[in-house]
Design an enzyme around this catalytic site. Structure first.
Site, PDB file in Angstrom:
ATOM      1  N   ASP A  77     -59.791  41.598  -3.275  1.00 25.41           N
ATOM      2  CA  ASP A  77     -58.763  42.243  -4.099  1.00 25.41           C
ATOM      3  C   ASP A  77     -57.717  42.876  -3.187  1.00 25.41           C
ATOM      4  O   ASP A  77     -58.019  43.263  -2.053  1.00 25.41           O
ATOM      5  CB  ASP A  77     -59.389  43.330  -4.984  1.00 25.41           C
ATOM      6  N   ASP A 109     -57.366  37.757 -11.220  1.00 25.45           N
ATOM      7  CA  ASP A 109     -57.531  38.719 -12.316  1.00 25.45           C
ATOM      8  C   ASP A 109     -56.280  38.748 -13.194  1.00 25.45           C
ATOM      9  O   ASP A 109     -56.373  38.822 -14.426  1.00 25.45           O
ATOM     10  CB  ASP A 109     -57.804  40.120 -11.767  1.00 25.45           C
TER      11      ASP A 109
END
Length: 190
Positions: A145, A164
């Site tokens: 991330d 995401d």
């Protein structure tokens, strides 16, 4: 019995029942949406590799102070680090789940009406995003991330990535289609 024409002596024929009109489906043309899912995966993986190569873990650089930073983080769980602190079984579980969802979407995309462009795009983004995160789980044992939305040091949204964003955007398009466009398509066929 009076002399009637031959057609009058035969029992009344029931007109054949007609099947309701059906919209043409993607079928083999679903390859376009598979290509969109693949593009989503490629972009996701390239951006993740950039941050892995140029940032150290938790290194952070402001992009739009005080609301957006690039911050490298690893997530062993699911969305919002759900189950990240468990013993490792969650990596296999979420990988198998994502592969099952992606397979179901790939099959369903062939059956989606060809006119349902927003639905097909949403499904392609969900499939691409899910597979992008599966690749991380299989290769590294965690998801990479790097997008950190926050407000100064007061509020922090969980760090996330391009996969995401594709999943969330895809779900939004699926909901848009379901709530506002599906009935229009059905009404246009009748």
């Amino acid at each position: 019995m009076p002399n009637l024409p031959p057609s009058a002596n035969t029992p009344a024929t029931v007109p054949p029942t007609s099947t309701p009109p059906v919209l043409p489906v993607n079928g083999k043309a679903a390859w376009r949406w598979y290509a969109m899912a693949l593009l989503t995966i490629v972009i996701d993986q390239l951006t993740k590799q950039y941050f892995v190569r140029h940032y150290t873990l938790y290194e952070s650089h402001p992009v739009i102070p005080p609301v957006l930073n690039w911050t490298l983080a690893y997530n062993k769980g699911a969305a919002f680090s759900f189950l990240a602190d468990k013993g490792g079984w969650q990596i296999v579980f979420f990988s198998v789940l994502a592969l099952a969802v992606a397979t179901a979407i790939a099959v369903y995309l062939r059956r989606v009406p060809r006119q349902a462009h927003w639905l097909s795009l949403g499904l392609a983004w969900v499939m691409g995003g899910a597979l992008g995160n599966v690749i991380d789980r299989i290769r590294y044992g965690h998801v990479i991330d790097f997008i950190h939305v926050h407000y100064a040091d007061v509020w922090n949204y969980p760090i996330f990535n391009g996969a995401d964003m594709a999943i969330c955007g895809g779900v939004a398009l699926i909901l848009l289609d379901t709530l506002f466009l599906e009935n229009r398509r059905k009404a246009a066929v009748v």
